[in-house]
Design a protein around this motif. Sequence first.
Motif, PDB file in Angstrom:
ATOM      1  N   VAL A  86      -4.583  11.338  53.675  1.00 33.72           N
ATOM      2  CA  VAL A  86      -4.505  10.898  52.273  1.00 33.72           C
ATOM      3  C   VAL A  86      -4.963  12.022  51.352  1.00 33.72           C
ATOM      4  O   VAL A  86      -4.347  12.296  50.317  1.00 33.72           O
ATOM      5  N   PHE A  87      -6.049  12.695  51.730  1.00 34.92           N
ATOM      6  CA  PHE A  87      -6.584  13.789  50.924  1.00 34.92           C
ATOM      7  C   PHE A  87      -5.519  14.864  50.688  1.00 34.92           C
ATOM      8  O   PHE A  87      -5.354  15.348  49.567  1.00 34.92           O
ATOM      9  N   MET A  88      -4.790  15.233  51.730  1.00 34.65           N
ATOM     10  CA  MET A  88      -3.771  16.284  51.605  1.00 34.65           C
ATOM     11  C   MET A  88      -2.607  15.805  50.732  1.00 34.65           C
ATOM     12  O   MET A  88      -2.121  16.548  49.888  1.00 34.65           O
ATOM     13  N   ARG A  89      -2.172  14.564  50.917  1.00 37.60           N
ATOM     14  CA  ARG A  89      -1.087  14.038  50.066  1.00 37.60           C
ATOM     15  C   ARG A  89      -1.521  14.054  48.598  1.00 37.60           C
ATOM     16  O   ARG A  89      -0.738  14.434  47.728  1.00 37.60           O
ATOM     17  N   THR A  90      -2.757  13.648  48.347  1.00 41.87           N
ATOM     18  CA  THR A  90      -3.271  13.618  46.969  1.00 41.87           C
ATOM     19  C   THR A  90      -3.339  15.025  46.386  1.00 41.87           C
ATOM     20  O   THR A  90      -2.948  15.250  45.238  1.00 41.87           O
ATOM     21  N   THR A  91      -3.818  15.978  47.172  1.00 40.37           N
ATOM     22  CA  THR A  91      -3.912  17.378  46.721  1.00 40.37           C
ATOM     23  C   THR A  91      -2.534  17.923  46.370  1.00 40.37           C
ATOM     24  O   THR A  91      -2.349  18.536  45.316  1.00 40.37           O
ATOM     25  N   ILE A  92      -1.564  17.682  47.246  1.00 40.59           N
ATOM     26  CA  ILE A  92      -0.198  18.172  47.007  1.00 40.59           C
ATOM     27  C   ILE A  92       0.400  17.478  45.784  1.00 40.59           C
ATOM     28  O   ILE A  92       1.002  18.126  44.922  1.00 40.59           O
ATOM     29  N   ARG A  93       0.212  16.167  45.686  1.00 37.24           N
ATOM     30  CA  ARG A  93       0.733  15.407  44.537  1.00 37.24           C
ATOM     31  C   ARG A  93       0.187  15.975  43.222  1.00 37.24           C
ATOM     32  O   ARG A  93       0.951  16.244  42.286  1.00 37.24           O
ATOM     33  N   LYS A  94      -1.128  16.178  43.155  1.00 38.89           N
ATOM     34  CA  LYS A  94      -1.747  16.697  41.920  1.00 38.89           C
ATOM     35  C   LYS A  94      -1.222  18.091  41.582  1.00 38.89           C
ATOM     36  O   LYS A  94      -0.982  18.403  40.412  1.00 38.89           O
ATOM     37  N   THR A  95      -1.035  18.912  42.606  1.00 40.15           N
ATOM     38  CA  THR A  95      -0.505  20.263  42.403  1.00 40.15           C
ATOM     39  C   THR A  95       0.919  20.212  41.850  1.00 40.15           C
ATOM     40  O   THR A  95       1.267  20.946  40.927  1.00 40.15           O
ATOM     41  N   LEU A  96       1.735  19.320  42.397  1.00 40.29           N
ATOM     42  CA  LEU A  96       3.114  19.168  41.924  1.00 40.29           C
ATOM     43  C   LEU A  96       3.153  18.605  40.504  1.00 40.29           C
ATOM     44  O   LEU A  96       3.946  19.053  39.674  1.00 40.29           O
ATOM     45  N   GLU A  97       2.296  17.622  40.243  1.00 40.08           N
ATOM     46  CA  GLU A  97       2.269  17.018  38.905  1.00 40.08           C
ATOM     47  C   GLU A  97       1.867  18.049  37.852  1.00 40.08           C
ATOM     48  O   GLU A  97       2.418  18.054  36.745  1.00 40.08           O
ATOM     49  N   LYS A  98       0.938  18.956  38.199  1.00 43.16           N
ATOM     50  CA  LYS A  98       0.541  20.018  37.263  1.00 43.16           C
ATOM     51  C   LYS A  98       1.710  20.930  36.936  1.00 43.16           C
ATOM     52  O   LYS A  98       1.771  21.513  35.868  1.00 43.16           O
ATOM     53  N   ALA A  99       2.642  21.055  37.896  1.00 40.13           N
ATOM     54  CA  ALA A  99       3.819  21.906  37.694  1.00 40.13           C
ATOM     55  C   ALA A  99       4.958  21.135  37.028  1.00 40.13           C
ATOM     56  O   ALA A  99       6.047  21.670  36.844  1.00 40.13           O
ATOM     57  N   GLY A 100       4.720  19.859  36.694  1.00 37.79           N
ATOM     58  CA  GLY A 100       5.716  19.083  35.974  1.00 37.79           C
ATOM     59  C   GLY A 100       6.592  18.177  36.822  1.00 37.79           C
ATOM     60  O   GLY A 100       7.520  17.562  36.309  1.00 37.79           O
ATOM     61  N   TYR A 101       6.318  18.092  38.128  1.00 35.59           N
ATOM     62  CA  TYR A 101       7.090  17.194  38.996  1.00 35.59           C
ATOM     63  C   TYR A 101       6.405  15.833  39.018  1.00 35.59           C
ATOM     64  O   TYR A 101       5.232  15.738  39.361  1.00 35.59           O
ATOM     65  N   ASN A 102       7.133  14.792  38.643  1.00 37.11           N
ATOM     66  CA  ASN A 102       6.518  13.466  38.563  1.00 37.11           C
ATOM     67  C   ASN A 102       7.187  12.410  39.432  1.00 37.11           C
ATOM     68  O   ASN A 102       6.658  11.323  39.601  1.00 37.11           O
ATOM     69  N   ASN A 103       8.359  12.733  39.972  1.00 41.06           N
ATOM     70  CA  ASN A 103       9.087  11.773  40.812  1.00 41.06           C
ATOM     71  C   ASN A 103       8.716  12.077  42.266  1.00 41.06           C
ATOM     72  O   ASN A 103       9.435  12.779  42.969  1.00 41.06           O
ATOM     73  N   ILE A 104       7.553  11.564  42.691  1.00 41.92           N
ATOM     74  CA  ILE A 104       6.985  11.925  43.986  1.00 41.92           C
ATOM     75  C   ILE A 104       6.833  10.704  44.888  1.00 41.92           C
ATOM     76  O   ILE A 104       6.296   9.684  44.484  1.00 41.92           O
ATOM     77  N   LEU A 105       7.349  10.850  46.104  1.00 40.79           N
ATOM     78  CA  LEU A 105       7.237   9.808  47.124  1.00 40.79           C
ATOM     79  C   LEU A 105       6.229  10.280  48.165  1.00 40.79           C
ATOM     80  O   LEU A 105       6.056  11.480  48.353  1.00 40.79           O
ATOM     81  N   GLU A 106       5.601   9.341  48.860  1.00 42.66           N
ATOM     82  CA  GLU A 106       4.653   9.707  49.904  1.00 42.66           C
ATOM     83  C   GLU A 106       4.921   8.902  51.169  1.00 42.66           C
ATOM     84  O   GLU A 106       5.283   7.726  51.095  1.00 42.66           O
ATOM     85  N   ALA A 107       4.728   9.561  52.315  1.00 44.64           N
ATOM     86  CA  ALA A 107       4.811   8.895  53.615  1.00 44.64           C
ATOM     87  C   ALA A 107       3.623   9.358  54.445  1.00 44.64           C
ATOM     88  O   ALA A 107       3.254  10.529  54.420  1.00 44.64           O
ATOM     89  N   ALA A 108       3.029   8.416  55.178  1.00 48.46           N
ATOM     90  CA  ALA A 108       1.833   8.711  55.972  1.00 48.46           C
ATOM     91  C   ALA A 108       2.152   9.060  57.421  1.00 48.46           C
ATOM     92  O   ALA A 108       1.292   9.539  58.145  1.00 48.46           O
ATOM     93  N   ASP A 109       3.401   8.799  57.846  1.00 47.32           N
ATOM     94  CA  ASP A 109       3.768   9.131  59.222  1.00 47.32           C
ATOM     95  C   ASP A 109       5.273   9.373  59.323  1.00 47.32           C
ATOM     96  O   ASP A 109       6.013   9.178  58.361  1.00 47.32           O
TER      97      ASP A 109
END
Length: 121
Positions: free
Chosen positions: A12-35
């Motif tokens: 979860v920590f890594m998904r959150t880190t990547i999501r925040k990094t992408l959002e800072k770059a202007g990407y907002n349409n983000i999906l997540e999968a845990a497995d």
Amino acid sequence: MENKIMIVDDAVFMRTTIRKTLEKAGYNNILEAADGDEAVAIYRRESPDLVLLDITMPGKSGIEVLGEIIEYDPKAKVVMCSAIGQEMMIQKAIGCGALEFIVKPFKKEELQKVVAYILES
């Protein structure tokens, strides 16, 4: 049209880190999968423009998921994310159709640069 990006990581920590990094770059349409199974199901349903895929996960490995995604969609854009010391896995991933790889821990700017490059190509 806004690019759709899927983050696949069991941490979860890594998904959150990547999501925040992408959002800072202007990407907002983000999906997540845990497995892997969830990742393949979401890919088939949502057809994301880019997949950021962890190699080491419980159940299916990132390499297996990569194979299933590429088999389903040969034009899929997949970037592997792996910890240092997995050079053999990285080579295998590139051989299986991954376009690029990012070594964890990564610099935020590096991730943003790779994502922008892949989406523009």
